[in-house]
Scaffold this active site. Structure first.
Site, short mmCIF file in Angstrom:
data_model
loop_
_atom_site.label_atom_id
_atom_site.label_comp_id
_atom_site.label_asym_id
_atom_site.label_seq_id
_atom_site.Cartn_x
_atom_site.Cartn_y
_atom_site.Cartn_z
N HIS A 148 -8.11 -6.65 9.74
CA HIS A 148 -7.81 -6.05 8.44
C HIS A 148 -6.49 -6.58 7.88
O HIS A 148 -5.59 -7.00 8.61
CB HIS A 148 -7.84 -4.52 8.50
CG HIS A 148 -6.66 -3.89 9.17
ND1 HIS A 148 -6.70 -3.36 10.45
CD2 HIS A 148 -5.39 -3.66 8.73
CE1 HIS A 148 -5.53 -2.85 10.76
NE2 HIS A 148 -4.72 -3.02 9.73
N ASP B 82 -8.62 -5.84 14.21
CA ASP B 82 -9.98 -5.98 13.70
C ASP B 82 -10.02 -6.91 12.49
O ASP B 82 -11.04 -7.01 11.81
CB ASP B 82 -10.57 -4.62 13.33
CG ASP B 82 -9.73 -3.88 12.29
OD1 ASP B 82 -8.70 -4.42 11.84
OD2 ASP B 82 -10.11 -2.74 11.93
N ASP C 205 0.83 -1.21 0.00
CA ASP C 205 0.00 0.00 0.00
C ASP C 205 0.86 1.25 0.00
O ASP C 205 2.09 1.18 0.14
CB ASP C 205 -0.96 0.00 1.19
CG ASP C 205 -0.36 -0.62 2.44
OD1 ASP C 205 0.81 -0.31 2.74
OD2 ASP C 205 -1.05 -1.41 3.12
#
Length: 261
Positions: free
Chosen positions: A138, A136, A67
């Site tokens: 991700h 969470d 990313d």
């Protein structure tokens, strides 16, 4: 999916570095998928140690990042391209021109995502993708409820993510970008070998849900259950909520050494 439980996070470094070493020994031109963040740092340090000892070369390899922030200047020290250079690629003999990240400064960000996926395909695909998991669930910046078939695309950073990352911007939340370009879950699933690391008790629920729960957009990393060659390496704290730990330990202990991970 193979699950390996180690006593301490430091024990994972040599294990994962062995996978890199085996890959680059048989395929010096391998394509590596690299993640930023604190989770893979012990692995990168071990790879640098092996490189400095003359046991490992990255000279013919290529690498793609997971990313990149949108809008940060090319010379910004917190741009992920700069971070991975500090943490890893600049410390080994990997050609800087062979390290590619999503173009967070592109005028057409939608096209930039498509172009990035095409660049990965043109390189022959990623041979080994290292990943961390969020508390969470991700994966990269694919937050809960992301499409399980998603491709590299623009994502809005959640307030919690921006707050967590403010420490890299002198605590100034206003300086933290609000968007990023991230590989999608569908993109990640095309890697030939995905290695996900998870350490600490704060990751225990996410590890349980993503390893032993249902495949669901609520827990994006659960998509790795469908990957043909996924390895999950966790310490005992991150594994504390798993129901099949004895099974994972037994099967790994009985695995032939030649198989690696």
């Amino acid at each position: 999916m193979e699950v390996i439980v180690v006593e301490r996070r430091q024990d994972a470094a040599a294990l994962v570095a062995d996978a890199y070493t085996a890959l680059l020994t048989r395929t010096p031109t391998a394509v590596l998928g690299l993640a930023t963040g604190s989770t893979p740092l012990p692995v990168y340090d071990e790879l640098v140690r092996r490189h400095d000892a003359g046991d490992l070369s990255f000279a013919r390899a290529r690498a793609f990042l997971l990313d990149e922030y949108v809008g940060l200047p090319a010379d910004h020290p917190e741009r992920y391209r700069a971070v991975i250079e500090r943490d890893f690629t600049g410390r080994v003999d990997l050609d800087p021109a062979a390290v590619v990240g999503p173009d967070g400064l592109a005028q057409d960000l939608d096209a930039a995502g498509r172009d990035y996926d095409e660049a990965i395909r043109a390189a022959g695909g990623i041979d080994l993708q290292i990943l961390g998991i969020g508390s969470d669930g991700h994966l990269a910046f694919n937050m809960p409820m992301s499409s399980l078939a998603s491709r590299t695309r623009l994502k809005t950073l959640t307030p919690r993510t921006r707050e967590d990352n403010a420490r890299f911007f002198d605590g100034d939340l206003d300086r933290v970008p609000t968007h990023c370009l991230t590989q999608g879950l569908g993109t990640i699933m095309e890697s030939r070998h995905a290695v996900m690391l998870g350490f600490g008790r704060a990751k225990a629920q996410a590890i349980r849900e993503c390893v032993e729960g249902a495949v669901s957009a609520r827990w994006p990393a659960s998509i790795l259950q469908l990957h043909p060659h996924a390895t999950v390496v966790v310490d005992v704290e991150a594994a504390s909520q798993l129901g099949f730990t004895d099974y994972y330990r037994t099967t790994y202990a009985g695995k032939p050494a030649w198989q690696g991970i």
